[in-house]
Design an enzyme around this catalytic site. Sequence first.
Site, PDB file in Angstrom:
ATOM      1  N   ASN A 291      40.649  47.112  31.228  1.00  0.00           N
ATOM      2  CA  ASN A 291      40.383  48.231  32.134  1.00  0.00           C
ATOM      3  C   ASN A 291      41.159  48.085  33.435  1.00  0.00           C
ATOM      4  OD1 ASN A 291      38.717  49.692  30.473  1.00  0.00           O
ATOM      5  ND2 ASN A 291      36.850  49.284  31.606  1.00  0.00           N
TER       6      ASN A 291
ATOM      7  N   GLU B   6      37.746  43.504  27.426  1.00  0.00           N
ATOM      8  CA  GLU B   6      37.596  44.913  27.806  1.00  0.00           C
ATOM      9  C   GLU B   6      37.702  45.096  29.315  1.00  0.00           C
ATOM     10  OE1 GLU B   6      37.517  47.629  25.971  1.00  0.00           O
ATOM     11  OE2 GLU B   6      37.553  46.533  24.083  1.00  0.00           O
TER      12      GLU B   6
ATOM     13  N   ARG C  29      43.593  56.542  24.762  1.00  0.00           N
ATOM     14  CA  ARG C  29      42.539  55.563  25.038  1.00  0.00           C
ATOM     15  C   ARG C  29      41.212  56.114  24.536  1.00  0.00           C
ATOM     16  NH1 ARG C  29      44.373  50.559  26.042  1.00  0.00           N
ATOM     17  NH2 ARG C  29      46.434  50.805  26.926  1.00  0.00           N
TER      18      ARG C  29
END
Length: 154
Positions: A53, A49, A108
């Site tokens: 990002n 994650e 997203r």
Amino acid sequence: MKKKFNHMKLEISAQSINESFARSTVAAFAAQVNPTLDEINDIKTAVSEAVTNCVVHAYKDKGDNMIKIECELYADHIQISITDRGKGIKDIQTAIQPFVTDKLEDERSGMGFTVMQSFMDSVNVQSKYGEGTTVTMQKIFESRPVGQAKAKRA
């Protein structure tokens, strides 16, 4: 304060193809202290994650932008810092809330920080707008007597 067992630094290009390499590398590094499979999976998910990002949000262009990953390994925990030198975050408190994203056009979910917080024992986000972001995460390993392994070890 616990003594550091080991330390590593990794720098990768901010490309989605490198996400699986980053999470696998950090997991392999953490495996030195024999964490559980659940702990390894939690680390892999959080690193995935954080790196995603960086790839999706940090850099406006698709040039040679880098992500730095630094890990400090202790007998009872790991600390992972993931840093980009991208655009930074204007309002961290808003950005870490569930369902918040600046990429609505890309569909997203805005759940990256929430996922990191769910799988790690602590998550700290430092950012300076226009200069980049560092996400520092910590995973505390299951307490057990030295030399006593469980069946579900990595």
